[in-house]
Design a protein around this motif. Structure first.
Motif, PDB file in Angstrom:
ATOM      1  N   UNK A 232     -60.102  -9.899 -15.144  1.00 19.34           N
ATOM      2  CA  UNK A 232     -59.582 -10.130 -13.800  1.00 19.34           C
ATOM      3  C   UNK A 232     -58.501  -9.103 -13.510  1.00 19.34           C
ATOM      4  N   UNK A 233     -58.306  -8.837 -12.245  1.00 16.76           N
ATOM      5  CA  UNK A 233     -57.141  -8.084 -11.788  1.00 16.76           C
ATOM      6  C   UNK A 233     -56.046  -9.090 -11.476  1.00 16.76           C
ATOM      7  N   UNK A 234     -54.817  -8.793 -11.874  1.00 14.73           N
ATOM      8  CA  UNK A 234     -53.693  -9.701 -11.693  1.00 14.73           C
ATOM      9  C   UNK A 234     -52.765  -9.163 -10.611  1.00 14.73           C
ATOM     10  N   UNK A 235     -52.297 -10.073  -9.757  1.00 17.29           N
ATOM     11  CA  UNK A 235     -51.385  -9.699  -8.673  1.00 17.29           C
ATOM     12  C   UNK A 235     -50.323 -10.786  -8.531  1.00 17.29           C
ATOM     13  N   UNK A 236     -49.324 -10.796  -9.427  1.00 20.48           N
ATOM     14  CA  UNK A 236     -48.341 -11.884  -9.431  1.00 20.48           C
ATOM     15  C   UNK A 236     -47.127 -11.660  -8.530  1.00 20.48           C
TER      16      UNK A 236
ATOM     17  N   UNK B 138     -50.716 -14.318  -6.876  1.00 20.14           N
ATOM     18  CA  UNK B 138     -49.659 -15.245  -6.497  1.00 20.14           C
ATOM     19  C   UNK B 138     -49.989 -15.902  -5.163  1.00 20.14           C
ATOM     20  N   UNK B 139     -49.571 -17.126  -5.043  1.00 19.47           N
ATOM     21  CA  UNK B 139     -49.807 -17.891  -3.817  1.00 19.47           C
ATOM     22  C   UNK B 139     -48.692 -17.576  -2.827  1.00 19.47           C
ATOM     23  N   UNK B 140     -48.848 -16.451  -2.121  1.00 19.12           N
ATOM     24  CA  UNK B 140     -47.885 -15.997  -1.125  1.00 19.12           C
ATOM     25  C   UNK B 140     -48.639 -15.734   0.177  1.00 19.12           C
ATOM     26  N   UNK B 141     -47.934 -15.634   1.314  1.00 19.38           N
ATOM     27  CA  UNK B 141     -48.635 -15.503   2.598  1.00 19.38           C
ATOM     28  C   UNK B 141     -49.619 -14.347   2.675  1.00 19.38           C
ATOM     29  N   UNK B 142     -49.251 -13.162   2.178  1.00 15.48           N
ATOM     30  CA  UNK B 142     -50.156 -12.010   2.284  1.00 15.48           C
ATOM     31  C   UNK B 142     -51.453 -12.248   1.527  1.00 15.48           C
ATOM     32  N   UNK B 143     -51.379 -12.854   0.349  1.00 12.46           N
ATOM     33  CA  UNK B 143     -52.604 -13.131  -0.411  1.00 12.46           C
ATOM     34  C   UNK B 143     -53.426 -14.237   0.238  1.00 12.46           C
TER      35      UNK B 143
ATOM     36  N   UNK C  11     -58.065 -16.810  -7.088  1.00 11.43           N
ATOM     37  CA  UNK C  11     -57.386 -17.930  -7.728  1.00 11.43           C
ATOM     38  C   UNK C  11     -55.890 -17.731  -7.488  1.00 11.43           C
ATOM     39  N   UNK C  12     -55.315 -18.532  -6.608  1.00  9.04           N
ATOM     40  CA  UNK C  12     -53.930 -18.361  -6.198  1.00  9.04           C
ATOM     41  C   UNK C  12     -53.034 -19.345  -6.934  1.00  9.04           C
ATOM     42  N   UNK C  13     -51.962 -18.825  -7.535  1.00 13.99           N
ATOM     43  CA  UNK C  13     -51.033 -19.625  -8.331  1.00 13.99           C
ATOM     44  C   UNK C  13     -49.615 -19.267  -7.898  1.00 13.99           C
ATOM     45  N   UNK C  14     -48.756 -20.265  -7.840  1.00 12.79           N
ATOM     46  CA  UNK C  14     -47.364 -20.008  -7.499  1.00 12.79           C
ATOM     47  C   UNK C  14     -46.806 -18.913  -8.415  1.00 12.79           C
ATOM     48  N   UNK C  15     -46.076 -17.926  -7.843  1.00  7.80           N
ATOM     49  CA  UNK C  15     -45.622 -16.793  -8.672  1.00  7.80           C
ATOM     50  C   UNK C  15     -44.621 -17.164  -9.769  1.00  7.80           C
ATOM     51  N   UNK C  16     -44.084 -18.390  -9.749  1.00  8.51           N
ATOM     52  CA  UNK C  16     -43.155 -18.807 -10.794  1.00  8.51           C
ATOM     53  C   UNK C  16     -43.702 -19.961 -11.632  1.00  8.51           C
ATOM     54  N   UNK C  17     -44.986 -20.259 -11.478  1.00  8.35           N
ATOM     55  CA  UNK C  17     -45.613 -21.358 -12.232  1.00  8.35           C
ATOM     56  C   UNK C  17     -46.126 -20.828 -13.570  1.00  8.35           C
ATOM     57  N   UNK C  18     -45.237 -20.741 -14.554  1.00 11.75           N
ATOM     58  CA  UNK C  18     -45.616 -20.216 -15.855  1.00 11.75           C
ATOM     59  C   UNK C  18     -46.778 -20.943 -16.491  1.00 11.75           C
ATOM     60  N   UNK C  19     -46.723 -22.282 -16.590  1.00 11.94           N
ATOM     61  CA  UNK C  19     -47.861 -23.001 -17.192  1.00 11.94           C
ATOM     62  C   UNK C  19     -49.167 -22.771 -16.445  1.00 11.94           C
ATOM     63  N   UNK C  20     -49.101 -22.656 -15.110  1.00  6.87           N
ATOM     64  CA  UNK C  20     -50.318 -22.408 -14.339  1.00  6.87           C
ATOM     65  C   UNK C  20     -50.929 -21.056 -14.650  1.00  6.87           C
ATOM     66  N   UNK C  21     -50.098 -20.030 -14.775  1.00  4.49           N
ATOM     67  CA  UNK C  21     -50.600 -18.696 -15.118  1.00  4.49           C
ATOM     68  C   UNK C  21     -51.146 -18.673 -16.549  1.00  4.49           C
ATOM     69  N   UNK C  22     -50.467 -19.360 -17.457  1.00  3.93           N
ATOM     70  CA  UNK C  22     -50.950 -19.403 -18.848  1.00  3.93           C
ATOM     71  C   UNK C  22     -52.325 -20.048 -18.918  1.00  3.93           C
TER      72      UNK C  22
ATOM     73  N   UNK D  12     -54.261  -3.136  -4.000  1.00  4.40           N
ATOM     74  CA  UNK D  12     -55.047  -3.353  -5.225  1.00  4.40           C
ATOM     75  C   UNK D  12     -55.763  -4.705  -5.248  1.00  4.40           C
ATOM     76  N   UNK D  13     -55.139  -5.735  -4.693  1.00  7.06           N
ATOM     77  CA  UNK D  13     -55.793  -7.044  -4.649  1.00  7.06           C
ATOM     78  C   UNK D  13     -57.034  -6.998  -3.759  1.00  7.06           C
ATOM     79  N   UNK D  14     -56.928  -6.334  -2.616  1.00  5.81           N
ATOM     80  CA  UNK D  14     -58.078  -6.213  -1.712  1.00  5.81           C
ATOM     81  C   UNK D  14     -59.155  -5.336  -2.339  1.00  5.81           C
ATOM     82  N   UNK D  15     -58.755  -4.272  -3.034  1.00  7.01           N
ATOM     83  CA  UNK D  15     -59.718  -3.397  -3.700  1.00  7.01           C
ATOM     84  C   UNK D  15     -60.487  -4.143  -4.789  1.00  7.01           C
TER      85      UNK D  15
END
Length: 419
Positions: free
Chosen positions: A331-335, A358-363, A371-382, A344-347
């Motif tokens: 996967x490509x990561x965009x946190x 990351x689950x932010x407005x632009x994404x 797969x959108x995850x809160x940018x500070x949700x460590x357990x979610x990213x793990x 890069x996320x669009x590409x």
């Protein structure tokens, strides 16, 4: 669109010798190519000097644009990978990770006030001449955040009846100054105020950026000119699907190594993955130049035993190499914590590569299928990374990403409606 068009090439000229572009550089190059290609348009490239515009030799500029395209694409020139780049592909695809990480040495930080321009560009700067004010361009395009430190250029153009089209890529230095250089907030606030007060039309890359500009204008008691949302296009090479399979699990992040990209958090996540997964821990490639506030990332890369041999960094890869690297990734990561438009996320989406972002407005606007995850949700990213490592994510259908033709059609329509 007909007649004389002025294109502010100030930023693009400072990038002529770069091996790879930033997102804003890509936009400047795309606009230069578009304006050069339009029938019936006489393009006059200009740059700013002491609150005035200087004419750049059109033939030299067209040649420089073609050279930048060939170099940045990396496909047509058949550019061989450097030893560092070749080694990056080797360590990511090796059955077992190496003992040490592959890291590019951090260069001296580049600032806006001190940019090392190559000799050929300085010669062109010395040979350029002031723009005669009887050169009445119908349109002036400024898509690089340059020439906006004082209002003189825009007011001078307005006085002679030239329509001023300015692109604002984001308001991050204003809304999130903690991620930027000291002083950037005041500088960008001044630029945006000048654009709002003196441009005929504002272009933005996303609805999120449009909302931020509108909110800023209201807060500053400014009347905003018409704002056009035109999603950025991606290069044709990123529309191709398919890639290598059966490689050891690795992930890729593409973007400048700076604070808002949230990479120190990502490397902390990788340390925890190492604790949980041991020898099964996936590898990570960070592709991008060193930017502002990257000390925490450099400390992790150079001194953290837990990620040695797992996390690697390189910069200045041409598009052809980026595509190959992305295709082989789990996967490509965009946190990122904030983006105006995440190219890069669009590409990655256009390539059909899984995207964890990351689950932010632009994404949410540009890559809602990720797969959108809160940018500070460590357990979610793990959990997401561990799952993608143990079982390759299902390859999504390539996203119908915007093209530059779509972008420029939106711009043309807005300009016609204005006139």
């Amino acid at each position: 669109m007909r007649g004389e068009v002025l294109f502010d090439a100030s930023r693009l000229l400072s990038r002529t010798e770069r091996a790879a572009p930033t997102g804003v550089d890509r936009v400047c190059l795309a606009y230069a190519e578009w304006l050069l290609s339009l029938p019936g348009v006489k393009l006059t490239p200009v740059r700013s000097k002491r609150d005035a515009l200087i004419v750049v030799d059109p033939a030299w500029f067209a040649e420089s644009v073609a050279e930048m395209r060939e170099k940045w694409a990396g496909a047509h020139a058949a550019r061989a990978l450097t030893a560092h780049e070749q080694r990056l592909f080797e360590v990511l695809r090796a059955p077992t990770p190496p003992a040490h990480s592959l890291i590019s040495p951090p260069p001296e930080p580049e600032t806006e006030t001190k940019v090392a321009r190559p000799r050929r560009v300085w010669r062109q700067f010395l040979n350029s001449r002031p723009m005669p004010w009887d050169l009445k361009g119908e349109l002036y395009f400024n898509v690089g955040h340059t020439s906006l430190n004082t209002p003189g250029i825009l007011t001078g153009l307005a006085a002679q009846g030239t329509e001023r089209v300015v692109m604002i890529h984001d308001l991050i230095p204003v809304t999130h100054p903690e991620f930027c250089r000291p002083g950037d907030s005041l500088k960008h606030r001044r630029r945006v105020r000048i654009a709002l007060a003196h441009a005929s039309r504002i272009l933005v890359n996303s609805q999120y950026t449009a909302d931020a500009v509108t909110a800023f204008a209201a807060a500053e008691s400014l009347y905003a000119p018409p704002i056009t949302v035109a999603h950025l296009g991606i290069e044709p090479v990123f529309h191709r699907n398919g890639g290598p399979k059966g490689l050891p699990p690795y992930f890729v992040h593409i973007g400048t190594i700076e604070a808002r990209k949230n990479l120190a958090f990502l490397l902390t996540v990788w340390r925890r993955l190492r604790e949980r997964m041991g020898p099964d821990t996936p590898r990570l490639a960070l592709i991008g130049r060193y930017g502002w506030e990257n000390e925490a990332v450099l400390d992790h890369l150079g001194r953290s035993p837990a990620i040695q041999g797992l996390v690697h960094q390189a910069s200045d890869l041409p598009d052809a190499a980026l595509v190959e690297l992305m295709r082989g990734a789990r996967a490509v990561l965009a946190p990122s914590e904030v983006e105006g438009f995440d190219l890069p996320a669009v590409e990655a989406s256009a390539l059909g590569v899984p995207l964890i972002a990351s689950d932010i407005p632009a994404h949410r606007e540009l890559t809602p299928h990720a797969q959108l995850i809160d940018p500070l949700d460590g357990p979610g990213w793990i959990r997401a990374l561990e799952s993608a490592t143990r079982r390759a994510p299902k390859t999504p259908q390539p996203h119908a990403a915007p093209t530059w033709d779509d972008h420029f059609e939106t711009v043309r329509t807005a300009l016609k409606r204005r006139r």
